[in-house]
Write a protein that holds these residues in place. Structure first.
Motif, PDB file in Angstrom:
ATOM      1  N   UNK A   4       0.864  -1.182   0.000  1.00 12.46           N
ATOM      2  CA  UNK A   4       0.000   0.000   0.000  1.00 12.46           C
ATOM      3  C   UNK A   4       0.897   1.227   0.000  1.00 12.46           C
ATOM      4  N   UNK A   5       0.698   2.094  -0.992  1.00 10.41           N
ATOM      5  CA  UNK A   5       1.574   3.247  -1.168  1.00 10.41           C
ATOM      6  C   UNK A   5       0.759   4.540  -1.076  1.00 10.41           C
ATOM      7  N   UNK A   6       1.246   5.449  -0.260  1.00 12.26           N
ATOM      8  CA  UNK A   6       0.722   6.820  -0.243  1.00 12.26           C
ATOM      9  C   UNK A   6       1.884   7.734  -0.578  1.00 12.26           C
ATOM     10  N   UNK A   7       1.804   8.371  -1.740  1.00 14.91           N
ATOM     11  CA  UNK A   7       2.889   9.247  -2.183  1.00 14.91           C
ATOM     12  C   UNK A   7       2.663  10.631  -1.596  1.00 14.91           C
ATOM     13  N   UNK A   8       3.708  11.136  -0.945  1.00 20.69           N
ATOM     14  CA  UNK A   8       3.661  12.473  -0.356  1.00 20.69           C
ATOM     15  C   UNK A   8       4.268  13.465  -1.351  1.00 20.69           C
ATOM     16  N   UNK A   9       3.430  14.256  -2.026  1.00 22.96           N
ATOM     17  CA  UNK A   9       3.990  15.189  -3.014  1.00 22.96           C
ATOM     18  C   UNK A   9       4.837  16.269  -2.345  1.00 22.96           C
ATOM     19  N   UNK A  10       5.888  16.680  -3.018  1.00 18.16           N
ATOM     20  CA  UNK A  10       6.709  17.763  -2.463  1.00 18.16           C
ATOM     21  C   UNK A  10       5.852  19.014  -2.275  1.00 18.16           C
ATOM     22  N   UNK A  11       5.895  19.580  -1.086  1.00 18.32           N
ATOM     23  CA  UNK A  11       5.079  20.770  -0.805  1.00 18.32           C
ATOM     24  C   UNK A  11       5.907  21.751   0.011  1.00 18.32           C
ATOM     25  N   UNK A  12       5.859  22.986  -0.373  1.00 24.05           N
ATOM     26  CA  UNK A  12       6.614  24.019   0.344  1.00 24.05           C
ATOM     27  C   UNK A  12       5.878  24.488   1.593  1.00 24.05           C
TER      28      UNK A  12
ATOM     29  N   UNK B 190      -0.450 -10.868   3.191  1.00 21.60           N
ATOM     30  CA  UNK B 190       0.787 -10.174   3.587  1.00 21.60           C
ATOM     31  C   UNK B 190       0.761  -8.745   3.041  1.00 21.60           C
ATOM     32  N   UNK B 191       0.857  -7.773   3.943  1.00 20.09           N
ATOM     33  CA  UNK B 191       0.698  -6.368   3.568  1.00 20.09           C
ATOM     34  C   UNK B 191       1.848  -5.544   4.125  1.00 20.09           C
ATOM     35  N   UNK B 192       2.323  -4.602   3.320  1.00 17.97           N
ATOM     36  CA  UNK B 192       3.317  -3.638   3.776  1.00 17.97           C
ATOM     37  C   UNK B 192       2.924  -2.265   3.249  1.00 17.97           C
ATOM     38  N   UNK B 193       3.582  -1.224   3.760  1.00 15.91           N
ATOM     39  CA  UNK B 193       3.249   0.144   3.362  1.00 15.91           C
ATOM     40  C   UNK B 193       4.515   0.912   3.001  1.00 15.91           C
ATOM     41  N   UNK B 194       4.293   1.983   2.258  1.00 17.08           N
ATOM     42  CA  UNK B 194       5.388   2.844   1.836  1.00 17.08           C
ATOM     43  C   UNK B 194       4.831   4.248   1.641  1.00 17.08           C
ATOM     44  N   UNK B 195       5.593   5.269   2.069  1.00 17.30           N
ATOM     45  CA  UNK B 195       5.156   6.662   1.920  1.00 17.30           C
ATOM     46  C   UNK B 195       6.286   7.503   1.333  1.00 17.30           C
ATOM     47  N   UNK B 196       6.618   7.283   0.055  1.00 24.15           N
ATOM     48  CA  UNK B 196       7.703   8.065  -0.540  1.00 24.15           C
ATOM     49  C   UNK B 196       7.298   9.522  -0.762  1.00 24.15           C
ATOM     50  N   UNK B 197       8.287  10.398  -0.766  1.00 22.56           N
ATOM     51  CA  UNK B 197       8.025  11.796  -1.098  1.00 22.56           C
ATOM     52  C   UNK B 197       8.483  12.022  -2.528  1.00 22.56           C
ATOM     53  N   UNK B 198       7.508  12.265  -3.412  1.00 19.09           N
ATOM     54  CA  UNK B 198       7.776  12.421  -4.841  1.00 19.09           C
ATOM     55  C   UNK B 198       6.475  12.892  -5.480  1.00 19.09           C
TER      56      UNK B 198
END
Length: 167
Positions: free
Chosen positions: A38-46, A76-84
């Motif tokens: 499960x991925x939630x991408x954190x957009x770059x924000x000023x 089987x579940x994992x998560x990731x929250x990259x900033x991009x």
């Protein structure tokens, strides 16, 4: 990890469309005996502090994990929250995925569009099959675990390169 072990990636942003996509991805991962990422991408924000943004992402991913534990407890579940940027992150992650599943629209401002810009960009550039889940729900509709997904459309090329998509 072999091609048959690569996870199903579900992108979530908190919209009703992303919850539908998460449900679909979980059921597909169970069907294929694959793990779910499960991925939630954190957009770059000023304007948003990175620590606050990360905390919000972890809260959203926690909700997603609880939802999946109710829907498919043994998955089987994992998560990731990259900033991009969302589509860039999902395209990059698609290199090591069996498929990427996204909602037809996210939290963007153009509610009248059939498909959102991130969904379209991911579907057109990913290195694996992409499923765009469209239920017809609006963000105001009641959201629950989807029991059926009646219609499927596949975008394919006219040669044998589309076998994985159709499979």
């Amino acid at each position: 990890m072999t091609a048959h072990d690569l996870p199903v990636i579900a992108a979530v942003d908190g919209s009703s469309h992303s919850w539908e996509a998460l449900d679909w991805a979980a059921l597909e991962a169970v069907r294929r005996s694959l793990p779910l990422l499960i991925v939630h991408v954190r957009p770059p924000a000023r304007r948003t502090d990175e620590a606050v943004q990360l905390a919000q992402a972890q809260e959203l991913l926690g909700r997603a994990e609880r939802r999946i534990s109710d829907l498919a407890p043994a998955l089987p579940t994992s998560t990731l929250a990259p900033q991009d940027f969302p589509s860039a992150a999902l395209v990059s992650l698609s290199r090591d995925a069996s498929m990427v599943v996204v909602g037809s629209r996210g939290l963007g401002g153009f509610r009248s569009l059939l498909i959102g810009s991130n969904s379209l960009a991911t579907a057109s550039m990913a290195q694996c099959p992409v499923v765009v889940v469209h239920s017809g729900r609006t963000d105001e509709d009641e959201v629950g675990a989807a029991e059926t997904f009646p219609d499927v459309a596949a975008g394919v090329a006219a040669d044998e390169s589309s076998e994985a998509v159709l499979e």
